[in-house]
Motif scaffolding. Structure first.
Motif, PDB file in Angstrom:
ATOM      1  N   ARG A 289       0.825  -1.205   0.000  1.00 25.18           N
ATOM      2  CA  ARG A 289       0.000   0.000   0.000  1.00 25.18           C
ATOM      3  C   ARG A 289       0.863   1.261   0.000  1.00 25.18           C
ATOM      4  O   ARG A 289       0.612   2.208  -0.751  1.00 25.18           O
ATOM      5  CB  ARG A 289      -0.902   0.024   1.236  1.00 25.18           C
ATOM      6  N   ASP A 290       1.865   1.281   0.856  1.00 23.21           N
ATOM      7  CA  ASP A 290       2.735   2.459   0.941  1.00 23.21           C
ATOM      8  C   ASP A 290       3.486   2.688  -0.370  1.00 23.21           C
ATOM      9  O   ASP A 290       3.660   3.831  -0.811  1.00 23.21           O
ATOM     10  CB  ASP A 290       3.720   2.301   2.098  1.00 23.21           C
ATOM     11  N   ALA A 291       3.933   1.600  -0.977  1.00 23.96           N
ATOM     12  CA  ALA A 291       4.626   1.723  -2.260  1.00 23.96           C
ATOM     13  C   ALA A 291       3.700   2.307  -3.318  1.00 23.96           C
ATOM     14  O   ALA A 291       4.076   3.230  -4.060  1.00 23.96           O
ATOM     15  CB  ALA A 291       5.141   0.348  -2.704  1.00 23.96           C
ATOM     16  N   LEU A 292       2.473   1.806  -3.385  1.00 22.32           N
ATOM     17  CA  LEU A 292       1.535   2.277  -4.401  1.00 22.32           C
ATOM     18  C   LEU A 292       1.153   3.734  -4.183  1.00 22.32           C
ATOM     19  O   LEU A 292       0.950   4.478  -5.154  1.00 22.32           O
ATOM     20  CB  LEU A 292       0.289   1.383  -4.408  1.00 22.32           C
ATOM     21  N   GLU A 293       1.076   4.140  -2.942  1.00 27.02           N
ATOM     22  CA  GLU A 293       0.769   5.549  -2.664  1.00 27.02           C
ATOM     23  C   GLU A 293       1.887   6.460  -3.178  1.00 27.02           C
ATOM     24  O   GLU A 293       1.624   7.511  -3.769  1.00 27.02           O
ATOM     25  CB  GLU A 293       0.570   5.757  -1.164  1.00 27.02           C
TER      26      GLU A 293
END
Length: 511
Positions: A289-293
């Motif tokens: 999730r953090d990467a995609l954000e």
């Protein structure tokens, strides 16, 4: 949708590329475009030496072009750069590419005529979609090859689809009532020098990757119940002391989905703790999730950037040759996205293995089927998931670390960003299928749990998902062809129906 070169979002890309929304140029952008064009015309009148306007391209940048040859220069550029090979890009990717190119030109730094930009917008709105080969871009000087194939149709050449039929670009433009463009000075270069193919493909992959990160929580929650997982690992206290945003969000989702479940357990009764694929769901899914954000932030900057060369700055009375066409920001982040999304598939496949393996599945039948031996059950579904995960491992080798010089070493470092984007989209597709398999296996495992323990309740969120799956795919009583079941679930994932079902009745999951 009104475009002005400044405010395009990932959601806008989906609206136009997938849902086929229409586009209009902002009034202030028209004024900027016309001002920039007047400056180009002044350059030509003064016979100033400006790359791509009064000179050749690439290694030919030192070859002067006479004012009477500037039109031929632009047409020759489009024809010579239309050297793509391979399968054609899907329609949604080409629509996204057209939108992104129009939005970049709307910033007013490219020197194109307003009428030429409007032609591109008209094609998008009326459904004249160029046939664009998927291979041939180095990702610097931008996406020259795919964008050249787009422009071929603008000048009445090449091939396009119109109302579902493939035809010549000339015929498609005629049927749509659009007059082909006669390119003037700078216009060919302005249309093809940019990162819009890689950004288009990457944007569509990113939008689905974000959706998959939410589906992964749902499929994991179903598996968690089927395996009587120890829910204490998702306690808020645990996750707040390692305050990664994605981890906290995922743990919250898991608690929300599993609320009220009688299939989950607590530490020490009967297990102290679970294997990592269950216990570490927030840590793994959260990191994705953090990467995609972060990737979304980079991609949306790129969507609203001027990425051609040279750039026209009329207010400063200057034309500057630079390197905004270099696709490195997208290339690196597409590779990053491929790694991140492949982890969703990797951990899901290990959960699938725990579901079907009688040594690991907490007392469920081998391969989740009665009368095993005569029936193979979901044995081979796990094979398919393993195959897709292994394929992802080959695809995540970074494209951005590679470079081959071109144009006689004038363009001596390139990004390979379009390759990275194409690979990322394939990883997303593979991961979608792995998650579909996990949903299939988890629902079957829950069938078997419910069969032996009728009085136990599923979680409030997982019950919704289980019931929805069973509306679409029947329980496996004996062996049948599984390919259609996987395909049906994968299609529900792709269309966002699973998320829609949960959120309609359970409230929003954390994005």
């Amino acid at each position: 949708m009104i475009i002005d070169g400044e405010h395009l979002t990932l959601e806008d890309i989906i609206e136009v590329a997938v849902k086929k929304g229409s586009v209009e140029l902002a009034l202030e952008s028209k004024e900027k475009v016309e001002t920039s064009r007047k400056y180009v015309e002044k350059i030509i009148r003064n016979n100033d030496v400006v790359y791509g306007v009064t000179t050749g391209f690439g290694k030919f940048c030192n070859v002067n072009i006479s004012s009477q040859d500037t039109r031929d220069l632009q047409v020759n550029l489009i024809r010579s750069h239309s050297a793509g090979v391979g399968e054609y890009l899907p329609e949604d990717a080409v629509r996204a590419m057209m939108l992104l190119r129009a939005n970049a030109l709307a910033k007013g730094y490219s020197g194109i005529r307003y009428s030429t930009l409007q032609t591109l917008i008209d094609m998008l709105n009326k459904g004249v979609i160029p046939q664009v080969p998927s291979q041939g871009s180095l990702g610097a000087s931008g996406d020259l090859v795919p964008l050249a194939h787009m422009v071929l149709v603008m000048i009445g050449e090449g091939e396009a689809t119109y109302k579902g039929k493939v035809m010549s670009g000339k015929e498609a433009m005629q049927l749509a009532g659009i007059m082909p463009v006669t390119l003037e000075a700078k216009e060919g270069l302005a249309l093809i020098n940019g990162t819009q193919a890689m950004t288009a493909i990457g944007s569509l992959a990113l939008a689905e990757a974000i959706n998959l990160s939410r589906i992964a929580d749902i499929s994991a929650a179903l598996t968690f119940e089927a395996l009587n997982g120890v829910i204490d690992a998702f306690d808020e206290n645990v996750n707040l002391v390692r305050p990664h945003k994605g981890q906290i969000e995922c743990a919250r989702n898991m608690r929300k989905l599993l609320e009220g479940s009688q299939f989950v357990t607590h530490q020490g009764n009967p297990k102290v703790q679970d294997a990592y694929t269950l216990r570490c769901i927030p840590q793994v899914h959260g990191a994705v999730r953090d990467a995609l954000e972060h990737i979304k932030e980079i991609v949306e900057i790129e969507m609203n950037s001027a990425t051609d060369n040279p750039l026209i700055f009329p207010e400063s009375d200057v034309v500057i040759s630079g390197g905004n066409f270099h696709g490195e920001p997208i290339a690196i982040n597409m590779d990053y996205m491929g790694v991140a999304v492949s982890e969703l598939a990797s951990i899901a496949e290990r959960r699938i293995e725990r579901l079907v393996n009688p040594s690991l599945n907490e007392g469920l039948p081998a391969f989740l089927v009665d009368n095993g031996g005569l029936n193979s059950g979901l044995m081979i579904a796990q094979y398919t998931a393993a195959s897709l995960v292994s394929e992802n491992k080959t695809l995540v080798t970074p494209a951005s670390v590679d470079s081959i010089p071109s144009s006689a070493n004038q363009e001596d470092h390139v990004s390979m960003g379009t390759i990275a984007a194409r690979k990322a989209r394939k990883i997303v597709e593979n991961t979608r299928n792995v998650l579909a398999i996990e949903l299939l296996c988890a629902a079957q495992a829950i069938d078997l749990r419910l069969k032996s323990k009728n009085n136990q309740r599923l979680g409030k969120g997982t019950k919704l998902m289980y019931d929805f799956i069973r509306e679409k795919v029947m329980q496996l009583q004996k062996d049948r062809v599984l390919s259609n079941d996987i395909k049906n679930l994968a299609e529900l994932i792709k269309r966002g129906k699973l998320i829609e079902k949960v959120e309609k009745e359970r409230g929003n999951l954390v994005n």
